[in-house]
Design a protein around this motif. Sequence first.
Motif, PDB file in Angstrom:
ATOM      1  N   THR A  48      -2.842  -3.941   1.074  1.00 34.85           N
ATOM      2  CA  THR A  48      -2.420  -4.282  -0.464  1.00 34.85           C
ATOM      3  C   THR A  48      -1.642  -5.598  -0.424  1.00 34.85           C
ATOM      4  OG1 THR A  48      -0.801  -2.414  -0.239  1.00 34.85           O
ATOM      5  CG2 THR A  48      -2.879  -1.995  -1.500  1.00 34.85           C
ATOM      6  N   LEU A  49      -0.990  -5.916  -1.493  1.00 36.74           N
ATOM      7  CA  LEU A  49      -0.090  -7.106  -1.677  1.00 36.74           C
ATOM      8  C   LEU A  49       1.483  -6.482  -0.923  1.00 36.74           C
ATOM      9  CD1 LEU A  49      -0.122 -10.201  -2.367  1.00 36.74           C
ATOM     10  CD2 LEU A  49       0.974  -9.173  -4.637  1.00 36.74           C
ATOM     11  N   ARG A  50       1.650  -5.530  -1.170  1.00 37.54           N
ATOM     12  CA  ARG A  50       3.036  -4.889  -0.760  1.00 37.54           C
ATOM     13  C   ARG A  50       2.828  -3.545   0.089  1.00 37.54           C
ATOM     14  NH1 ARG A  50       3.767  -8.163  -5.430  1.00 37.54           N
ATOM     15  NH2 ARG A  50       2.671  -6.457  -6.872  1.00 37.54           N
ATOM     16  N   GLY A 102      -6.140  -3.810  -4.934  1.00 34.01           N
ATOM     17  CA  GLY A 102      -5.285  -4.232  -6.061  1.00 34.01           C
ATOM     18  C   GLY A 102      -5.144  -3.393  -7.015  1.00 34.01           C
ATOM     19  N   SER A 103      -4.175  -3.461  -7.879  1.00 31.62           N
ATOM     20  CA  SER A 103      -4.050  -2.670  -8.982  1.00 31.62           C
ATOM     21  C   SER A 103      -4.093  -3.512 -10.344  1.00 31.62           C
ATOM     22  CB  SER A 103      -2.589  -1.744  -9.031  1.00 31.62           C
ATOM     23  OG  SER A 103      -2.528  -1.081  -8.162  1.00 31.62           O
ATOM     24  N   THR A 104      -4.107  -4.943  -9.970  1.00 28.59           N
ATOM     25  CA  THR A 104      -4.322  -5.855 -10.998  1.00 28.59           C
ATOM     26  C   THR A 104      -5.203  -7.080 -10.318  1.00 28.59           C
ATOM     27  OG1 THR A 104      -2.524  -7.122 -10.589  1.00 28.59           O
ATOM     28  CG2 THR A 104      -2.009  -5.319 -12.330  1.00 28.59           C
ATOM     29  N   GLU A 106      -4.530 -10.023 -10.651  1.00 29.19           N
ATOM     30  CA  GLU A 106      -3.641 -10.921  -9.966  1.00 29.19           C
ATOM     31  C   GLU A 106      -3.373 -10.488  -8.712  1.00 29.19           C
ATOM     32  OE1 GLU A 106      -3.525 -11.321 -14.146  1.00 29.19           O
ATOM     33  OE2 GLU A 106      -3.198  -9.597 -12.989  1.00 29.19           O
ATOM     34  N   ASP A 107      -3.284  -9.181  -8.361  1.00 35.40           N
ATOM     35  CA  ASP A 107      -3.092  -8.596  -7.013  1.00 35.40           C
ATOM     36  C   ASP A 107      -4.127  -9.143  -6.138  1.00 35.40           C
ATOM     37  OD1 ASP A 107      -0.766  -7.236  -7.712  1.00 35.40           O
ATOM     38  OD2 ASP A 107      -1.754  -5.325  -7.536  1.00 35.40           O
ATOM     39  N   TYR A 108      -5.630  -9.039  -6.470  1.00 35.09           N
ATOM     40  CA  TYR A 108      -6.327  -9.439  -5.824  1.00 35.09           C
ATOM     41  C   TYR A 108      -6.486 -10.893  -5.538  1.00 35.09           C
ATOM     42  CZ  TYR A 108      -8.960  -4.856  -6.553  1.00 35.09           C
ATOM     43  OH  TYR A 108      -9.505  -3.593  -6.310  1.00 35.09           O
TER      44      TYR A 108
END
Length: 303
Positions: A48-50, A102-104, A106-108
Amino acid sequence: MVDLKVKVHDLEFKNPIALASGTCGFAREMADFFDPGLLGGYFLKGTTLRNRDGNDYPRMAETPSGMLNAVGLQNKGIDYFIENIYPEIKDYNTQLIINVNGSTVEDYIALAEKVNELDKIKGIELNISCPNVKEGGMAFGVSCPGAEMVTREVRKVYDKTLIVKLSPNVTSIVDIAQAVEGQGADAVSLVNTFLGMAIDAETRQPKLSTITGGLSGPAIKPIALRMVWQVANAVKIPVVGMGGIMNAVDAIEFMLAGASVVQVGTAVFKDPLIAVQIVNDLEDYMQRHQLSSVTEIIGALQV
């Protein structure tokens, strides 16, 4: 000698046997058991991003002919991967595909842009089974519009091989596969886990902290095999198959149904060396059937 090489878009695999995301860590964990270069590829742990701590324990439960998991994508984030893990694994003589979550949208997008800069990772597996927090938690991959949106936006920023991982928890997996193909997916992988649950009759409590989790293992194989066959006959892009593969016969069945590459997952928890054995047994099968190239069995089901 037989030729075990296969291609998925621009990715050439030395053999069609890979390990599934979430079951082999970041490939380096398997180096304690065998040379990572013996397998065609590794679909690395969901990233994931974070940083994500994952779900509370207990988050795994054994079931008849399978297991449930609700790990919750525990990982330290893409930046940690790039700085600390990628340098260790980048020179493995195999294909490394990173599973992104991702959850959005934008994350992806942000994840895909970062992975796009990693020379030795030539593909991503886009996990669209994640909950879309902007749409009330419904997974991106359970509707055609959601699957199309995230695939389309990632395609704009990612120029290597894009494999979209499909959820089986849908009304028509063929519709989802065709939707992502139409938005630029280079391949699809299926199936992800089925939603299930387990209960402890003595305590009258669920066996997972999250109550429900993802079912994998031999229990899901017949359904996964059916879905792979349906999708392979409905799209023009390659299919990566998975779902309860425990031995070479299982792997061959998925390839006959149309899979170019197969992922071994839950079986690894029983025997870390199983995927290497499957490669050897696949070669024996080809010699017995006088096949020169493994591509001869892809989609060769006689109906």
